[in-house]
Design a protein around this motif. Structure first.
Motif, short mmCIF file in Angstrom:
data_model
loop_
_atom_site.label_atom_id
_atom_site.label_comp_id
_atom_site.label_asym_id
_atom_site.label_seq_id
_atom_site.Cartn_x
_atom_site.Cartn_y
_atom_site.Cartn_z
N LEU A 121 1.30 -0.82 0.22
CA LEU A 121 -0.15 -0.20 -0.24
C LEU A 121 0.61 0.89 0.35
N THR A 122 0.45 1.92 -1.05
CA THR A 122 1.33 3.49 -0.59
C THR A 122 0.34 4.57 0.99
N LYS A 123 1.53 5.71 0.86
CA LYS A 123 1.31 5.79 2.74
C LYS A 123 -0.14 6.20 2.95
N GLU A 124 -0.84 6.76 1.53
CA GLU A 124 -2.11 7.46 1.51
C GLU A 124 -2.97 6.27 2.04
N HIS A 125 -2.82 4.83 1.24
CA HIS A 125 -3.69 3.98 1.36
C HIS A 125 -3.87 3.40 2.90
N ALA A 126 -2.38 3.09 3.07
CA ALA A 126 -1.89 2.46 4.57
C ALA A 126 -2.84 3.41 5.59
N LEU A 127 -2.75 4.61 5.24
CA LEU A 127 -3.43 5.55 6.66
C LEU A 127 -5.27 5.29 6.82
N ILE A 128 -5.63 5.04 5.20
CA ILE A 128 -7.14 5.19 5.28
C ILE A 128 -7.26 3.85 5.81
N LEU A 129 -6.20 2.77 5.60
CA LEU A 129 -6.90 1.50 6.24
C LEU A 129 -6.54 1.47 7.56
N LEU A 130 -5.81 2.43 7.90
CA LEU A 130 -5.82 2.23 10.07
C LEU A 130 -7.06 3.27 10.38
N GLN A 131 -7.65 4.20 9.50
CA GLN A 131 -8.68 5.12 10.07
C GLN A 131 -9.99 4.11 10.15
N LYS A 132 -9.49 3.53 9.05
CA LYS A 132 -10.91 3.12 8.87
C LYS A 132 -11.05 1.46 10.54
N ILE A 133 -9.53 0.87 10.45
CA ILE A 133 -9.54 -0.14 11.60
C ILE A 133 -10.04 0.67 12.65
N PHE A 134 -8.89 2.26 13.22
CA PHE A 134 -8.96 2.97 14.57
C PHE A 134 -10.29 3.57 14.88
N GLY A 135 -11.15 3.67 13.45
CA GLY A 135 -12.36 5.18 13.51
C GLY A 135 -11.05 5.91 14.14
N LYS A 136 -12.03 6.41 15.35
CA LYS A 136 -11.66 7.49 16.25
C LYS A 136 -11.02 7.19 17.40
N GLU A 137 -10.48 6.32 17.62
CA GLU A 137 -9.66 5.82 18.49
C GLU A 137 -8.18 6.59 18.51
#
Length: 167
Positions: A124-140
């Motif tokens: 994943l690009t850094k941008e897509h990796a960040l999107i993935l992590l944000q989906k996993i963590f949500g607002k946590e």
């Protein structure tokens, strides 16, 4: 694709989304004895699809693979997935790769040699990796630096990112 890039997850998702298209879906672990796994598949076919038939598939290791292949040639809606094929191991599946068949075969391999219709899976690009992590963590997790550190640690590998985030 490389180890831990997400090949298995993509295929599992495909199988789940398309389960109604197939009468038979079977996953093989290419790191284990394929003959024994064909015996297990033969038993399952005999127990479910050929329950009433007199033409049962052999459940002997030396003949189960060929008899399963012969059986599958007569039907259309099946999917065989061969997972965990390492570098320089595609030759283990030469007979299946070259098999003229009616169903579908997906091979999850680290190596593209001798495979038709290759789909490459990349990091994943850094941008897509960040999107993935944000989906996993949500607002946590609101600390962007923590997310970026995880992206650097796991170097764009989706499987590692997901497992690391869950830990």
């Amino acid at each position: 694709g490389l180890t831990n890039i997400g090949k298995t997850e993509i295929v599992r998702k495909y199988a789940a989304l398309n389960k109604n298209r197939y009468d038979l879906i079977w996953f093989f672990d290419s790191g284990l004895d394929l003959n024994e796994q064909f015996v297990t598949l033969a038993k399952k076919i005999n127990q479910t699809l050929l329950l009433e038939s007199r033409n049962r598939i052999s459940e002997e290791a030396y003949s189960a693979k060929q008899e399963v292949m012969d059986y599958l040639e007569g039907i259309n809606n099946w999917l065989l997935v061969f997972d965990n094929l390492r570098l320089n191991q595609n030759s283990r599946l030469t007979d299946l790769i070259n098999w003229k068949r009616n169903g579908h075969i997906i091979i999850c391999s680290q190596d593209s040699r001798n495979l038709p219709n290759v789909i490459y899976i990349h990091k994943l690009t850094k941008e897509h990796a960040l999107i993935l992590l944000q989906k996993i963590f949500g607002k946590e997790v609101k600390n962007q630096a923590v997310l970026e550190k995880l992206i650097d640690i796991f170097d764009g590998y989706p499987g590692s990112i997901v497992r690391g985030a869950l830990l």
